[in-house]
Every structure is written in structure tokens, then in C-alpha cells.
Write an enzyme that holds these catalytic residues in place. Sequence first.
Site, PDB file in Angstrom:
ATOM      1  N   GLU A   1       0.264  -1.512   5.532  1.00 63.75           N
ATOM      2  CA  GLU A   1       1.280  -1.044   6.478  1.00 63.75           C
ATOM      3  C   GLU A   1       1.043   0.398   6.877  1.00 63.75           C
ATOM      4  O   GLU A   1       1.241   0.789   8.031  1.00 63.75           O
ATOM      5  CB  GLU A   1       2.671  -1.194   5.856  1.00 63.75           C
ATOM      6  CG  GLU A   1       3.829  -0.923   6.820  1.00 63.75           C
ATOM      7  CD  GLU A   1       4.282   0.523   6.856  1.00 63.75           C
ATOM      8  OE1 GLU A   1       5.132   0.865   7.721  1.00 63.75           O
ATOM      9  OE2 GLU A   1       3.807   1.339   6.043  1.00 63.75           O
TER      10      GLU A   1
ATOM     11  N   ASP B   1       0.807  -1.215   0.000  1.00 65.43           N
ATOM     12  CA  ASP B   1       0.000   0.000   0.000  1.00 65.43           C
ATOM     13  C   ASP B   1       0.840   1.265   0.000  1.00 65.43           C
ATOM     14  O   ASP B   1       2.013   1.260   0.358  1.00 65.43           O
ATOM     15  CB  ASP B   1      -0.950   0.019   1.200  1.00 65.43           C
ATOM     16  CG  ASP B   1      -0.226   0.013   2.546  1.00 65.43           C
ATOM     17  OD1 ASP B   1       0.798  -0.693   2.674  1.00 65.43           O
ATOM     18  OD2 ASP B   1      -0.675   0.714   3.464  1.00 65.43           O
TER      19      ASP B   1
END
Length: 406
Positions: A174, A79
Site C-alpha cells: 500500500e 507493509d
Amino acid sequence: MNVVDRFLQYVKFDTQSDELTNLTPSTPGQMIFAQHLEKELRNMGLENISLDDNGYLMATLPGNCGTKVPTVGFIAHLDTSPDMSGRHVTPRIIEAYDGADITLNAEKGIVLSPSQFPELSDYVGQSLIVTDGNTLLGADDKAGIAEIITAIDFLRTHPEIKHGDIRIAFNPDEEIGQGAHKFDVARFGADWAYTMDGGAIGELEFENFNAAVAHVTFTGRNVHPGYAKHKMINSLRVANQFAIMLPRWETPEHTEGYEGFYHLVGIEGTVEKTVMTYIIRDHDRDRFERRKKELEHLARKINNEFPGCVSLELKDQYYNMREKIEPVMHIIDTAKLAMERVGIVPKVQPIRGGTDGAQLSFKGLPCPNIFAGGLNFHGRFEFVPIPSMEKATEVIIEIAKLVAEK
């Protein structure tokens, strides 16, 4: 395909995470990207490839040294930050940067300047990848993904380089603090790992903040302001009173190194009700606990003046991985030696933040953090020097060699 080509391909995927969806992965783009990477890894001929329903992708490059050596892992996250759009990323390569201002977007007057970002001066003469000023770049952490896959592909096609089993993993979310939550450490099966998620070249980190989040709710009493004397309790004003009771200089904009802080990240309210959200950070566990107690103390003081006005919800997020890394410091020595072998001076420093590696370390997988090369993460001024990505790739290869040698 080299590391730059991979990176330029990967940033085209919109993988911005979203903490409000309560899904894993939190956004569909992350799974689309994971499926693309899964296909790439299968085409490379890696083994034990798995992509679960939560978007955790794992694979193995089998060892070729003929003896039993530890299994080392390399991890990066799929991400990009919710802080700025990662859709329609349009990267541009600045060849042989000359040290001058870089115009990212002439129409909007967006300029990446060494007067505002002095670290640019460290990369004069190098080729840089920058944004067009409309989005973040995504080097955090698509540079890490590109470096890992490029290094694995190099080892695969150079069997003369001896190495043990190497496990790789790419995980979602994350950036919203959930990357390690559903990471199956047992299934991953590495003895230790490294997240390729650091910043500038040479960074090696095995200390991070202890972290907590605090939601402070102030309940007021709304009365017509013309008749409010001794009746109204303005929750906005009480919230402001609470905020100024915290130490003025213990905020992110006044701290560095090992100094911790209280950080007000959100406030929403009316006269009737106000909610403030703080994050609490400190490398030292005792000081971290004292910071939480200080919030509890201030809430009691406010409630003493305005009974029942304040409620406080505190939740720990992650802890300093140092206590889990110190018993296995050989993994730090290995990373330092790998950097030195490829001509990099290691910069061992604390992370003023957290990584998936912190949570993974407490789940039983010691996991320090190595540079991926990018700078100015999470915004339009993000950039990555191409030589830094190339060196990070070399470091991964050297670590694999060193583990086999030892």
C-alpha cells in the site's frame, strides 16, 4: 490475545516495501508476515482462507444470524513505509502519559515533544506505544491488522452477537501505491468494505486526492564553461527555472483541507540531463486536470525558449473515491453510528493522500477509511494510543452488529 499483544507481536516483522523491485510483494518480509497471519487465522478456525503468490491474504468469519445479510469486509495493509526503517522495531509503552516530553533515545537526543507535536496533549492520561527513536513504529498499518483480527476473534468467541459473513483481507505494498493493483475484488466477495488505515481516533474518510505523478526530463548541452557562451544549455538551471514558474504557495507546506498542490519529491541531474519528479494532488477533479495542463503549458514555454529541452511524462495514480461512495452513503452512516455507539464522535474529513480504498472503490468495492489510531506515521516519532486501538476494535464489532440488525 488482546489488540495490544497482537500489535506488539506484529511490529517485530520487517515489512518495509520497496518500489524499485518491481515484485509483488515488493519485499520478502511481507510474505513472511502474511504466512504468519495465515497460520493465526487457521488456528482461529476461519473459513475460505487463501494466500496467493502475490501476498494477498483473505479469510471469512461465517455469519450466524440465520438470514441473508450483506457481506461486509475489513482490510489493512501488510507493509510499512519505505521512508524509514522498519527493521528491529523496539516499541515501548508509556503508561498514563503525563503530558511531558518523551525521551525516545537518550543517547541520540531524540525526544517526542508536545511542543513539536501538539496532538500529544490530546492523549494525556492514556497509555501510548512509542518507538526507540531508531525506526518507525508500524502502526500504519499493523494497528489496523491487530484491530481486525482481534475484533474477528471476539465475534468468533461470542456467538450471541449476531452478524453476517465478514470478509477480511491483508494486502502488500500500500505504501508504494500498489496495494490494490492485484486485489481480486470478485474473489473477496464483499458488498462493501472498510480499510482500517486512518489516523487519530474518530477519523472517517470517504474523500481523497485525485493523484498523478509527473517525470520532467531536461536535456542540456554540456560545453567547457570557459567556452560556453551561446553554446551551453545547463539542464540544472533550466529545471530550476521550471520549478519557480509553478505557484509558490501551492505546495504541501502551504496547503490544508481541500487545497491541492504540486510537490517536488525528487531531483537528480547534471549539466547534461536533469530529471525532476512531481506529484500532483487535488480533491476536485476539474482542478486536478487543470494542474496537469499547467505542467504541460510550462513545458511548452520552456521548449519555446530551449527547443526540445523538456519532455514531460504524466501518469494518473488514483482518483477521489467520493464519486463511488456517494451512491451508497448508507455505509458511511453505518460507520458513524457504530462510532457513536462506542462513545466516539465521528470526524468526517477528506484524506490528504490516498488509500487502497480509493482504488478498490473504482474496482467495484466501495471502501471508505476508518481510523486505526496511530499518529506521526512514517517516522521515528510515530506513536499510537492504546485506547484508540481498543476503540477501533469495538467499532469493527459494532459495524458487524449493525449490518445484521439492518
